[in-house]
Design a protein around this motif. Structure first.
Motif, PDB file in Angstrom:
ATOM      1  N   GLU A  52      87.031  14.884  57.968  1.00  6.79           N
ATOM      2  CA  GLU A  52      86.994  16.349  58.043  1.00  6.79           C
ATOM      3  C   GLU A  52      85.547  16.829  57.917  1.00  6.79           C
ATOM      4  OE1 GLU A  52      91.093  16.936  58.485  1.00  6.79           O
ATOM      5  OE2 GLU A  52      89.553  18.501  58.409  1.00  6.79           O
ATOM      6  N   GLU A  53      85.196  17.913  58.594  1.00  8.05           N
ATOM      7  CA  GLU A  53      83.878  18.505  58.413  1.00  8.05           C
ATOM      8  C   GLU A  53      83.787  19.053  56.991  1.00  8.05           C
ATOM      9  OE1 GLU A  53      81.839  20.849  61.640  1.00  8.05           O
ATOM     10  OE2 GLU A  53      81.705  22.349  60.051  1.00  8.05           O
ATOM     11  N   ASN A  54      82.712  18.681  56.310  1.00  8.30           N
ATOM     12  CA  ASN A  54      82.560  18.992  54.884  1.00  8.30           C
ATOM     13  C   ASN A  54      81.243  19.712  54.643  1.00  8.30           C
ATOM     14  OD1 ASN A  54      83.241  18.818  52.068  1.00  8.30           O
ATOM     15  ND2 ASN A  54      81.802  17.119  51.872  1.00  8.30           N
ATOM     16  N   ASN A  89      76.617  18.746  49.252  1.00  2.00           N
ATOM     17  CA  ASN A  89      76.760  17.742  50.306  1.00  2.00           C
ATOM     18  C   ASN A  89      75.585  17.669  51.258  1.00  2.00           C
ATOM     19  OD1 ASN A  89      77.059  20.133  51.600  1.00  2.00           O
ATOM     20  ND2 ASN A  89      79.160  19.813  52.247  1.00  2.00           N
ATOM     21  N   GLN A 131      78.236  17.506  57.827  1.00  2.00           N
ATOM     22  CA  GLN A 131      78.684  16.299  57.129  1.00  2.00           C
ATOM     23  C   GLN A 131      80.179  16.091  57.390  1.00  2.00           C
ATOM     24  OE1 GLN A 131      79.586  15.872  52.665  1.00  2.00           O
ATOM     25  NE2 GLN A 131      77.580  14.906  52.812  1.00  2.00           N
ATOM     26  N   TYR A 132      80.561  14.835  57.511  1.00  2.00           N
ATOM     27  CA  TYR A 132      81.971  14.483  57.645  1.00  2.00           C
ATOM     28  C   TYR A 132      82.382  13.590  56.477  1.00  2.00           C
ATOM     29  CZ  TYR A 132      82.717  16.694  62.073  1.00  2.00           C
ATOM     30  OH  TYR A 132      82.861  17.639  63.043  1.00  2.00           O
ATOM     31  N   TYR A 133      83.485  13.972  55.866  1.00  2.00           N
ATOM     32  CA  TYR A 133      84.022  13.247  54.718  1.00  2.00           C
ATOM     33  C   TYR A 133      85.512  13.085  54.943  1.00  2.00           C
ATOM     34  CZ  TYR A 133      85.602  12.622  49.844  1.00  2.00           C
ATOM     35  OH  TYR A 133      86.187  12.171  48.691  1.00  2.00           O
ATOM     36  N   THR A 156      81.322   8.713  53.929  1.00  2.00           N
ATOM     37  CA  THR A 156      80.757  10.015  54.277  1.00  2.00           C
ATOM     38  C   THR A 156      79.573   9.826  55.223  1.00  2.00           C
ATOM     39  OG1 THR A 156      81.360  10.842  52.083  1.00  2.00           O
ATOM     40  CG2 THR A 156      79.762  12.132  53.347  1.00  2.00           C
ATOM     41  N   GLY A 171      81.355  12.227  49.438  1.00  2.00           N
ATOM     42  CA  GLY A 171      81.342  13.594  49.932  1.00  2.00           C
ATOM     43  C   GLY A 171      80.272  14.492  49.352  1.00  2.00           C
ATOM     44  N   ARG A 172      79.806  14.261  48.119  1.00  2.00           N
ATOM     45  CA  ARG A 172      78.765  15.111  47.577  1.00  2.00           C
ATOM     46  C   ARG A 172      78.068  14.422  46.402  1.00  2.00           C
ATOM     47  NH1 ARG A 172      80.097  20.502  45.454  1.00  2.00           N
ATOM     48  NH2 ARG A 172      78.241  20.197  44.188  1.00  2.00           N
TER      49      ARG A 172
END
Lengths: 113, 110
Positions: free
Chosen positions: A53-55, B96, A48-50, A31, A97-98
């Motif tokens: 994909e844009e997350n 996030n 953010q990219y995970y 991430t 991712g989070r």
């Protein structure tokens, strides 16, 4: 040292131009998050990219865009540069991712004249 | 709207003293609260982080205290050293993204 690398270190661009900044994440992280830090302020979340994909995205206009590659490295693209885009651009690497700790790179100092 | 309020903006402490930085947050949804240390021209370095099910966490000279009911958390730096002179940011992680406080510029005088 976090193992997060960014390039270039410094960049000077003219208003209206486009710029691409690059980030390599820490080994084992999937991430990448991008932040903008104006002088004397705390970093502001861009997106953010995970897993490529844009997350999630902060309050930044569409001229800020990004990519994440299969090796989890990432690019930040900024079109139609404005004087207010002058800042330190930071990428942060994390896993999952989070909800996990984010580790920052040294940043790219962008100056728009 | 600033979701993490940090104080003081600047702090001067004598070598060997205790540095205390406070932060307050507004929303209830969060995953954890990290503190970052940033030297001029460098990226923020993760110093210590605390999750909401813990009231205190200590790592070396650095301690985070967390008061869930008051929605406040603080960083204590014991035996402050000139090498601790830097800008410190508290942050809130919800999902996030990190939301940062405004920063505290700490100067430790020899």
């Amino acid at each position: 040292e976090t193992g997060v690398t960014q390039s270039p270190t410094h960049l000077i661009k003219t208003r209206g131009q486009q710029v691409t900044l690059r980030c390599s994440s820490q080994s084992g992280h999937n991430t990448v998050s991008w932040y903008q830090q104006a002088l004397g302020q705390g970093p502001q979340f861009i997106f953010q990219y995970y897993r490529e994909e844009e997350n999630g995205r902060g309050n930044f206009p569409p001229r800020f865009s990004g990519l994440q590659f299969p090796n989890y490295s990432s690019e930040l693209n900024v079109n139609a540069l404005e004087l207010d885009d002058s800042a330190l651009y930071l990428c942060a690497s994390s896993w999952g991712g989070r909800g996990n700790e984010q580790y920052f790179g040294p940043g790219t100092r962008l100056t728009v004249t | 709207q600033q979701q993490v309020k940090q104080s003081p903006q600047s702090l001067i402490v004598q070598k060997g003293g205790i540095s205390i930085i406070n932060c307050a947050y507004e929303n209830t949804a969060f995953d954890y609260f990290p503190w970052y240390q940033q030297f001029p021209g460098k990226g923020p370095a993760l110093l210590i982080a605390i999750r909401p099910d813990v009231s205190e966490k200590k790592e070396g000279r650095f301690t985070i205290s967390f008061n869930k009911s008051a929605k406040q958390f603080s960083l204590h730096i014991m035996d402050s050293q000139p090498g601790d002179s830097a800008t410190y940011f508290c942050a809130r992680n919800a999902g996030n993204m990190l939301t940062f406080g405004g920063g505290t510029r700490l100067m430790v005088k020899p």
